[in-house]
Design a protein around this motif. Structure first.
Motif, PDB file in Angstrom:
ATOM      1  N   LEU A  25       0.846  -1.192   0.000  1.00 38.36           N
ATOM      2  CA  LEU A  25       0.000   0.000   0.000  1.00 38.36           C
ATOM      3  C   LEU A  25       0.881   1.241   0.000  1.00 38.36           C
ATOM      4  O   LEU A  25       1.919   1.262   0.655  1.00 38.36           O
ATOM      5  N   TYR A  26       0.436   2.268  -0.715  1.00 39.71           N
ATOM      6  CA  TYR A  26       1.172   3.521  -0.867  1.00 39.71           C
ATOM      7  C   TYR A  26       0.229   4.692  -0.645  1.00 39.71           C
ATOM      8  O   TYR A  26      -0.924   4.638  -1.076  1.00 39.71           O
ATOM      9  N   CYS A  27       0.707   5.731  -0.015  1.00 36.22           N
ATOM     10  CA  CYS A  27      -0.091   6.950   0.100  1.00 36.22           C
ATOM     11  C   CYS A  27       0.168   7.766  -1.162  1.00 36.22           C
ATOM     12  O   CYS A  27       1.263   8.287  -1.360  1.00 36.22           O
ATOM     13  N   GLU A  28      -0.837   7.867  -2.016  1.00 36.21           N
ATOM     14  CA  GLU A  28      -0.700   8.660  -3.230  1.00 36.21           C
ATOM     15  C   GLU A  28      -1.148  10.098  -3.025  1.00 36.21           C
ATOM     16  O   GLU A  28      -0.640  11.005  -3.663  1.00 36.21           O
ATOM     17  N   ARG A  29      -2.121  10.293  -2.127  1.00 32.85           N
ATOM     18  CA  ARG A  29      -2.662  11.633  -1.955  1.00 32.85           C
ATOM     19  C   ARG A  29      -3.435  11.731  -0.648  1.00 32.85           C
ATOM     20  O   ARG A  29      -4.150  10.814  -0.283  1.00 32.85           O
ATOM     21  N   LEU A  30      -3.264  12.861   0.039  1.00 33.49           N
ATOM     22  CA  LEU A  30      -4.082  13.187   1.205  1.00 33.49           C
ATOM     23  C   LEU A  30      -4.893  14.418   0.860  1.00 33.49           C
ATOM     24  O   LEU A  30      -4.344  15.415   0.400  1.00 33.49           O
ATOM     25  N   GLY A  31      -6.192  14.350   1.088  1.00 29.95           N
ATOM     26  CA  GLY A  31      -7.062  15.502   0.874  1.00 29.95           C
ATOM     27  C   GLY A  31      -7.591  16.007   2.202  1.00 29.95           C
ATOM     28  O   GLY A  31      -7.099  15.633   3.264  1.00 29.95           O
ATOM     29  N   ASN A  32      -8.617  16.834   2.130  1.00 32.55           N
ATOM     30  CA  ASN A  32      -9.226  17.354   3.357  1.00 32.55           C
ATOM     31  C   ASN A  32      -9.966  16.262   4.119  1.00 32.55           C
ATOM     32  O   ASN A  32      -9.906  16.198   5.337  1.00 32.55           O
ATOM     33  N   SER A  33     -10.673  15.403   3.386  1.00 34.47           N
ATOM     34  CA  SER A  33     -11.447  14.329   4.018  1.00 34.47           C
ATOM     35  C   SER A  33     -11.171  12.966   3.396  1.00 34.47           C
ATOM     36  O   SER A  33     -11.820  11.990   3.754  1.00 34.47           O
ATOM     37  N   SER A  34     -10.225  12.902   2.479  1.00 32.95           N
ATOM     38  CA  SER A  34      -9.985  11.650   1.757  1.00 32.95           C
ATOM     39  C   SER A  34      -8.508  11.319   1.667  1.00 32.95           C
ATOM     40  O   SER A  34      -7.644  12.166   1.858  1.00 32.95           O
ATOM     41  N   MET A  35      -8.281  10.060   1.341  1.00 30.30           N
ATOM     42  CA  MET A  35      -6.926   9.547   1.131  1.00 30.30           C
ATOM     43  C   MET A  35      -6.977   8.619  -0.068  1.00 30.30           C
ATOM     44  O   MET A  35      -7.862   7.763  -0.156  1.00 30.30           O
ATOM     45  N   PRO A  93     -18.881  14.348   4.393  1.00 32.60           N
ATOM     46  CA  PRO A  93     -17.443  14.189   4.669  1.00 32.60           C
ATOM     47  C   PRO A  93     -17.020  14.970   5.905  1.00 32.60           C
ATOM     48  O   PRO A  93     -17.582  16.023   6.213  1.00 32.60           O
ATOM     49  N   VAL A  94     -16.033  14.417   6.595  1.00 33.98           N
ATOM     50  CA  VAL A  94     -15.435  15.081   7.758  1.00 33.98           C
ATOM     51  C   VAL A  94     -13.919  15.119   7.552  1.00 33.98           C
ATOM     52  O   VAL A  94     -13.388  14.445   6.674  1.00 33.98           O
ATOM     53  N   ALA A  95     -13.257  15.910   8.373  1.00 32.33           N
ATOM     54  CA  ALA A  95     -11.803  16.046   8.258  1.00 32.33           C
ATOM     55  C   ALA A  95     -11.108  14.697   8.437  1.00 32.33           C
ATOM     56  O   ALA A  95     -11.510  13.879   9.276  1.00 32.33           O
ATOM     57  N   LEU A  96     -10.078  14.493   7.644  1.00 34.95           N
ATOM     58  CA  LEU A  96      -9.254  13.291   7.753  1.00 34.95           C
ATOM     59  C   LEU A  96      -8.641  13.255   9.153  1.00 34.95           C
ATOM     60  O   LEU A  96      -8.095  14.259   9.613  1.00 34.95           O
ATOM     61  N   PRO A  97      -8.754  12.134   9.866  1.00 41.47           N
ATOM     62  CA  PRO A  97      -8.194  12.063  11.225  1.00 41.47           C
ATOM     63  C   PRO A  97      -6.682  12.319  11.237  1.00 41.47           C
ATOM     64  O   PRO A  97      -5.953  11.897  10.337  1.00 41.47           O
ATOM     65  N   GLU A  98      -6.244  13.002  12.264  1.00 40.52           N
ATOM     66  CA  GLU A  98      -4.818  13.312  12.410  1.00 40.52           C
ATOM     67  C   GLU A  98      -3.978  12.036  12.445  1.00 40.52           C
ATOM     68  O   GLU A  98      -2.864  12.002  11.917  1.00 40.52           O
ATOM     69  N   ALA A  99      -4.501  10.975  13.046  1.00 40.13           N
ATOM     70  CA  ALA A  99      -3.760   9.706  13.107  1.00 40.13           C
ATOM     71  C   ALA A  99      -3.476   9.173  11.696  1.00 40.13           C
ATOM     72  O   ALA A  99      -2.403   8.614  11.451  1.00 40.13           O
ATOM     73  N   ILE A 100      -4.411   9.346  10.772  1.00 40.35           N
ATOM     74  CA  ILE A 100      -4.213   8.904   9.391  1.00 40.35           C
ATOM     75  C   ILE A 100      -3.164   9.781   8.712  1.00 40.35           C
ATOM     76  O   ILE A 100      -2.271   9.284   8.025  1.00 40.35           O
ATOM     77  N   ARG A 101      -3.256  11.089   8.903  1.00 46.30           N
ATOM     78  CA  ARG A 101      -2.259  12.007   8.314  1.00 46.30           C
ATOM     79  C   ARG A 101      -0.850  11.642   8.781  1.00 46.30           C
ATOM     80  O   ARG A 101       0.084  11.581   7.982  1.00 46.30           O
ATOM     81  N   GLU A 102      -0.714  11.396  10.079  1.00 47.73           N
ATOM     82  CA  GLU A 102       0.600  11.054  10.620  1.00 47.73           C
ATOM     83  C   GLU A 102       1.082   9.703  10.103  1.00 47.73           C
ATOM     84  O   GLU A 102       2.249   9.558   9.744  1.00 47.73           O
TER      85      GLU A 102
END
Length: 157
Positions: free
Chosen positions: A99-109, A142-151
């Motif tokens: 799995l790869y992180c291709e993109r982080l958005g405001n509410s999506s990944m 949609p809601v904000a992407l959780p900080e745990a996911i961003r990190e």
């Protein structure tokens, strides 16, 4: 609305033999067995099971994310999937799903993925990506992407 930026992007180089993109280091790698029941009448893994392998890999990754990544007001749903079937998977086989992180958005990944043979790294069975959106199950919005996911994904937009 603020512009969205990528954190890590799969590189654009494409090997001539597969047409699959060359990618950077994985966010997470899952090891999965091919089960006898995954086979279809042609004696290879049914195409729908590729999605099951990807789902299992995402759940394994999420189970390793430190911190809360869902609650009563924020849960991930799959909004889109793109999957290239590169070659049939035969039984027996052990798979490596990257799995790869291709993109982080405001509410999506956007999570890129590759399904490979665990013993033969050059044997690519499938690749593509899914878009996961975090939403409030009560409102469906949609809601904000959780900080745990961003990190866990390695950065902020």
């Amino acid at each position: 609305m603020s512009p969205r930026k990528s954190t890590r992007k799969a590189e654009a180089d494409v090997p001539a033999e597969t047409g699959a993109p060359v990618v950077s280091a994985p966010l997470f790698t899952a090891s999965l067995p091919v089960r006898w029941r995954d086979l279809d009448a042609f004696n290879h893994v049914n195409n729908s099971n590729y999605l099951t392998y990807l789902e299992e890999a995402r759940l394994q990754w999420l189970s390793h994310v430190p911190g809360p990544w869902f609650d009563d007001h924020a849960m991930p749903v799959m909004a889109a999937v793109q999957l290239n079937y590169r070659r049939p998977i035969e039984w027996p086989a052990q798979l490596r799903v990257e799995l790869y992180c291709e993109r982080l958005g405001n509410s999506s990944m956007t999570i890129g993925h590759r399904i490979l043979d665990a013993e033969h790294a050059d044997r690519l069975y499938g690749d593509g990506h899914v878009v996961m959106v975090w939403m409030d199950p009560a409102s469906g919005k949609p809601v904000a992407l959780p900080e745990a996911i961003r990190e866990a994904a390695g950065g902020h937009p």
